[in-house]
Enzyme design. Structure first.
Site, PDB file in Angstrom:
ATOM      1  N   ASP A 144     -34.189 -12.721  13.820  1.00  0.00           N
ATOM      2  CA  ASP A 144     -34.697 -11.586  13.055  1.00  0.00           C
ATOM      3  C   ASP A 144     -34.593 -10.299  13.875  1.00  0.00           C
ATOM      4  O   ASP A 144     -34.931 -10.277  15.061  1.00  0.00           O
ATOM      5  CB  ASP A 144     -36.168 -11.858  12.704  1.00  0.00           C
ATOM      6  CG  ASP A 144     -36.720 -10.876  11.691  1.00  0.00           C
ATOM      7  OD1 ASP A 144     -36.215 -10.850  10.562  1.00  0.00           O
ATOM      8  OD2 ASP A 144     -37.669 -10.135  12.030  1.00  0.00           O
ATOM      9  N   GLU A 191     -26.655 -25.171  27.119  1.00  0.00           N
ATOM     10  CA  GLU A 191     -27.082 -26.341  27.905  1.00  0.00           C
ATOM     11  C   GLU A 191     -27.167 -27.584  27.033  1.00  0.00           C
ATOM     12  O   GLU A 191     -27.212 -28.695  27.521  1.00  0.00           O
ATOM     13  CB  GLU A 191     -28.476 -26.098  28.503  1.00  0.00           C
ATOM     14  CG  GLU A 191     -28.498 -25.156  29.660  1.00  0.00           C
ATOM     15  CD  GLU A 191     -29.952 -24.891  30.078  1.00  0.00           C
ATOM     16  OE1 GLU A 191     -30.832 -25.741  29.849  1.00  0.00           O
ATOM     17  OE2 GLU A 191     -30.177 -23.793  30.616  1.00  0.00           O
TER      18      GLU A 191
HETATM   19  O1  ISL Z   1     -33.652  -2.196  10.705  1.00  0.00           O
HETATM   20  C1  ISL Z   1     -33.344  -2.120   9.579  1.00  0.00           C
HETATM   21  C2  ISL Z   1     -32.382  -1.100   9.163  1.00  0.00           C
HETATM   22  O2  ISL Z   1     -31.766  -0.594  10.279  1.00  0.00           O
HETATM   23  C3  ISL Z   1     -33.966  -3.032   8.598  1.00  0.00           C
HETATM   24  O3  ISL Z   1     -33.077  -3.291   7.619  1.00  0.00           O
HETATM   25  C4  ISL Z   1     -34.414  -4.308   9.269  1.00  0.00           C
HETATM   26  O4  ISL Z   1     -33.465  -4.798  10.147  1.00  0.00           O
HETATM   27  C5  ISL Z   1     -34.669  -5.370   8.298  1.00  0.00           C
HETATM   28  O5  ISL Z   1     -35.529  -4.921   7.324  1.00  0.00           O
HETATM   29  C6  ISL Z   1     -35.287  -6.521   9.070  1.00  0.00           C
HETATM   30  O6  ISL Z   1     -35.627  -7.569   8.209  1.00  0.00           O
HETATM   31  C7  ISL Z   1     -36.194  -8.696   8.808  1.00  0.00           C
HETATM   32  O7  ISL Z   1     -37.351  -8.387   9.565  1.00  0.00           O
HETATM   33  C8  ISL Z   1     -38.455  -7.867   8.842  1.00  0.00           C
HETATM   34  C9  ISL Z   1     -38.807  -8.721   7.633  1.00  0.00           C
HETATM   35  O8  ISL Z   1     -39.707  -8.036   6.810  1.00  0.00           O
HETATM   36  C10 ISL Z   1     -37.576  -9.078   6.833  1.00  0.00           C
HETATM   37  O9  ISL Z   1     -37.917  -9.935   5.776  1.00  0.00           O
HETATM   38  C11 ISL Z   1     -36.581  -9.698   7.763  1.00  0.00           C
HETATM   39  O10 ISL Z   1     -35.414 -10.149   7.117  1.00  0.00           O
HETATM   40  C12 ISL Z   1     -39.610  -7.802   9.801  1.00  0.00           C
HETATM   41  O11 ISL Z   1     -39.742  -9.030  10.466  1.00  0.00           O
END
Ligand code: ISL
Length: 576
Positions: free
Chosen positions: A221, A268
């Site tokens: 994520d 690993e």
């Molecule tokens: O950073 C962004 C744009 O540059 C956003 O799009 C971001 O990367 C995106 O929303 C991240 O999503 C993920 O992390 C979030 C969560 O709410 C989402 O469901 C997940 O897919 C926070 O953990």
């Protein structure tokens, strides 16, 4: 190149969003027992791997992307032994399993954050603005002295969900302390400080914990968020939403060190475990840096997901993403849907008011493309386009991601009552942004209960639309022309036709045939004794003659290709 361990170069990965997949306990929220009951369905669908969105203990203020314990299972979803059974049961039918990991931030319920809050910072009025408070438990997070004597945020960074990215901590007397912690997402998701070795070591322990239980890899994520620019400089004007290194909290060079460390750890294991980066980074060459040989294996191709319904633009995006990734020897992936964006059937549905006019995405697609969400659209066209786009995606070289319900051709759900909506983007902006709940509605499985087989009919965490019976998997399984039947056929053919594989042998550029106005056409060359395949998609408004055509292998809807002419909003696979 090792063909056994390189399965991830050309797999079909199916994303399961556990809250909305299947609910065996009938508490209204999906669970692991529900997923286990659907393993035969997944097997029959023909996927190669599952990616499970977060299953960890969480207060669920961001649907599980706010993790309170990285080495356990959320009780609503089940238990650790159930999770282990799921891994084994998927493996037993030849399906690999990726899980999500959320390293950018914890939940405010994580013991580390609770410990930090219990150690209130000293209210040092003389501390200069933006000075770091990096002692004791706070050293795992980003705690800074506010500006204007502590009364305002340390800098101008905004949260992705709206409002400032800083929240002020109280001192021991319950008064504002003048110190603020960073939360790029919700205030319940404090950002971790990855310069702290304790943070890094703990995540290595988490990786091993799951690898040792048989997990084949992780979807990472916010892989572009871990490092923050030194000194916490203000975000330059207009760069706020820009996922480039110009933005002081995205895509900072320092974070690559973490990915190198993770890759060494994954290597690993035997067979090596894999990573897929959720990195919203542009330009594509910078995005590809996450895929360097000693970093992450693959990353999501978000430019492809964001492509408008336009053959010319899709051609460009397919080309430049493949070229950029090939610079690092990495395969490109393909994705059209996930739990953060509108369902493709609605995204591609033109506005009724102006069917002919297509508006290119404004770059704010990541939290559900919220443009004109309340205006009526032509969903019949939208659904045809979603099927055509799926067929195009599944013919492209490399791994494809399918989001649960995409195989059923589900639409985005727009009429969820405000009081039921749960996305922090909706809550923080008090409804100004509609948020992402519309693609997270519980799946319709069959007609056995009021909740269409999602559970025994108990009330759901998000309501299903009244007309979803037609989408139920059991109904679609009986209909040879349904979205489900199309997806099953496409996945079956992908396994049978050698021309649709082959990327494990090296990254090959696509052989473009034509990319004329509205017509996208390319050939997957013959290999391993199988014949070449031509893929043609029509994104235009008129039927188009396909200059080079052969016999039909598969059409996105029955009869869309006749006498060498392809109707609008359709894709066909032909023998080349
Ligand atoms: O950073 C962004 C744009 O540059 C956003 O799009 C971001 O990367 C995106 O929303 C991240 O999503 C993920 O992390 C979030 C969560 O709410 C989402 O469901 C997940 O897919 C926070 O953990």
């Amino acid at each position: 190149m090792n063909r056994t361990t390189d399965w991830w170069r050309e797999a079909v990965v199916y994303q399961i969003y556990p809250r909305s997949f299947a609910d065996a306990s009938s508490d209204g929220i999906g669970d692991i027992a529900g997923i286990r009951s659907k393993v035969p369905y997944l097997k029959e669908l023909g996927i190669d791997a599952v990616w499970l969105s977060p299953h960890y203990p969480s207060p669920m203020l961001d649907a599980g992307y706010d993790v309170a314990d990285y080495r356990n299972v959320e009780p609503i979803f089940g238990t650790l032994p159930e999770m282990e059974s799921l891994i084994n049961e998927l493996h037993a039918v030849g399906i690999r399993m990726l899980i999500d990991i959320v390293p950018n931030h914890t939940s405010w319920d994580h013991p580390w954050f609770k410990e930090a809050l219990a150690a209130p910072p000293t209210n040092d009025k003389d501390a200069p603005a933006k000075s770091r408070y990096a002692e004791g438990p706070w050293s795992r997070y980003h705690l800074l002295r506010g500006q204007d004597g502590g009364t305002s945020e340390p800098n101008n960074w905004d949260s992705v969900f709206g409002g400032p990215a800083w929240h002020q901590v109280n001192d021991a007397d319950g008064k504002p302390s003048g110190w603020w912690y960073l939360h790029i997402f919700d205030k319940s998701q404090p950002d971790l400080d990855w310069t702290n070795e304790e943070v890094r070591a703990d995540f290595r322990t988490t990786l091993r914990f799951w690898f040792d239980r048989g997990i084949d890899g992780f979807r990472i994520d916010v892989a572009h968020g871990l490092a923050k620019a030194e000194g916490y400089p203000d975000c330059p004007p207009l760069v706020e939403k820009d996922p480039t290194s110009k933005n002081p909290y995205w895509d900072q060079d320092a974070l690559h060190e973490v990915w190198r460390e993770w890759r060494a750890l994954a290597n690993e294991y035997e067979p090596g475990r894999v990573f897929v980066a959720e990195a919203w980074v542009h330009p594509a060459e910078r995005n590809a840096r996450y895929l360097r040989e000693d970093e992450l294996h693959t990353g999501f191709n978000f430019p492809f997901l964001r492509a408008p319904w336009d053959a010319h633009r899709m051609h460009e995006i397919i080309d430049f993403t493949m070229e950029a990734d090939a610079l690092e020897g990495a395969p490109t992936t393909w994705v059209l849907e996930n739990h953060d964006v509108w369902r493709a059937a609605s995204r591609y549905a033109p506005l009724i008011s102006d069917v002919a006019e297509e508006v290119e995405s404004d770059g704010n697609l990541t939290l559900g493309d919220e443009r004109d969400w309340d205006k009526p659209r032509d969903h019949v066209i939208g659904r045809e386009r979603a099927r055509a786009a799926l067929l195009n995606m599944l013919a492209l070289p490399g791994t494809s991601y399918v989001y649960q319900g995409q195989e059923l051709g589900l639409d985005e759900v727009f009429d969820i009552p405000g009081e039921m909506r749960q996305d922090p983007a909706f809550i923080t902006t008090q409804g100004e942004r509609v948020g992402r709940d519309g693609c997270r509605v519980p799946l319709p499985w069959d007609t056995s209960s009021a909740s269409l087989g999602f559970n025994d009919g108990a009330e759901l965490w998000l309501p299903q639309p009244a007309d979803w019976k037609k989408y139920a998997a059991s109904v679609q399984a009986e209909d040879p022309d349904s979205a489900l039947s199309l997806t099953r056929q496409a996945l079956q053919l992908r396994k049978e036709l050698p021309a649709l594989g082959g990327i494990s042998e090296g990254v090959e550029p696509l052989v473009w045939d034509i990319a004329l106005d509205g017509l996208l056409s390319y050939v997957r060359p013959a290999r391993l004794g199988g014949k070449a395949i031509r893929v043609v998609m029509n994104t235009g408004l008129e039927p188009l003659e396909v200059p080079k055509s052969g016999d039909v292998i598969l059409e996105s809807h029955a009869g869309c290709f006749l006498n060498g002419v392809l109707v609008p909003d359709s894709t066909v696979w032909l023998w080349a």
